[in-house]
Scaffold this active site. Structure first.
Site, PDB file in Angstrom:
ATOM      1  CE1 TYR A 299     -25.211   1.621  -6.907  1.00  0.00           C
ATOM      2  CE2 TYR A 299     -26.033   0.978  -5.214  1.00  0.00           C
ATOM      3  CZ  TYR A 299     -26.382   1.385  -5.921  1.00  0.00           C
ATOM      4  OH  TYR A 299     -27.507   2.171  -6.404  1.00  0.00           O
TER       5      TYR A 299
ATOM      6  CB  SER B  85     -28.904   4.515  -3.963  1.00  0.00           C
ATOM      7  OG  SER B  85     -29.327   3.410  -3.640  1.00  0.00           O
TER       8      SER B  85
END
Length: 251
Positions: free
Chosen positions: A157, A144
């Site tokens: 995250y 990501s």
């Protein structure tokens, strides 16, 4: 074996209910893929996903897999590879977590890290060893852009994805010349169940767009894929932005 364009005939998805993974599976089935394994926690959702792919003409099987149980990974994935060669392993599991809540509940933050990083290290190494033993194959890792620089809004995250990204890059270097190809995919904000209800970030994309980028990356044997491609430039700029200025951004 892969076809002349580098697309797989057989696919193992780690995270069998992932919307990005299933969009990728649909796209690959439409091209060449005939055998699909969906690995995930046994559930009606996993069975339904397998059923939908069968309707497209693929032979689809499921296997019990839990990212949070790394001690079981070798046995679970070994069963898949024992059935025949796997051309592509797509590591697609992960959790977003709830930043505000997880800051107050450290065990929840640890669960995010264990799922996104520790579980991926285990599954990635087991898969890489199996691919290397058969002498060919690709490992595609869904990372990501959140891992490119810590942001106040999602640094728990983001830190887990940063670890995963560096691990996958290193694994790709370790496997260079063995016949095994590692590709890291860095999507931006993806409109999916995981992000439902959250404010969209700039350059938002879809599972189908990520799947298209994965297919193109496999054809090109890319090592890193950004989705959308413009994020490569954007994140390069953000990475080098002085910290006092970065803190003022609404991110």
């Amino acid at each position: 074996m892969k076809d002349a364009f580098g697309l797989p005939q057989s696919l193992l998805v780690l995270g069998g209910t992932s919307e990005i993974a299933l969009a990728t599976a649909r796209r690959l089935i439409a091209r060449r893929t005939r055998t699909v394994w969906l690995a995930g926690r046994p559930s009606p959702a996993l069975d339904a996903a397998a059923g939908r792919l069968r309707e497209l003409g693929a032979e689809v099987r499921t296997v019990a897999f839990d990212a949070l149980a790394p001690e079981s990974h070798e046995e679970a994935l070994g069963k898949v590879f024992a059935e025949g060669d796997i051309d592509l392993v797509l590591l697609a599991f992960g959790v977003l977590g709830d930043q505000a809540h997880d800051e107050r509940e450290p065990l929840n933050a640890v669960r995010v890290a264990q799922t996104n990083y520790t579980g991926a290290v285990s599954a990635g190494l087991v898969s890489a060893r199996a691919l290397q033993a058969q002498g060919h194959g690709s490992l595609v890792v869904l990372s990501s852009v959140a891992g490119e620089r810590a942001r106040r809004a999602n640094f728990i995250y983001g830190s887990s994805k940063a670890g995963l990204d560096v691990f996958a890059q290193g694994l790709g270097d370790a496997l260079h010349g063995t016949g095994v190809h590692v590709m890291v995919v860095r999507p931006g904000f993806v409109r999916s169940r995981m992000t439902a209800g959250r404010e969209e970030a700039p350059f938002a994309t879809t599972p189908e767009a990520v799947a298209s980028a994965i297919e193109l990356g496999l054809r090109r044997r890319s090592e890193t894929v950004w989705v959308p491609g413009a994020l490569r430039v954007v994140m390069s700029a953000l990475r080098h932005l002085p910290r006092p200025l970065f803190r003022r951004l609404p991110v």
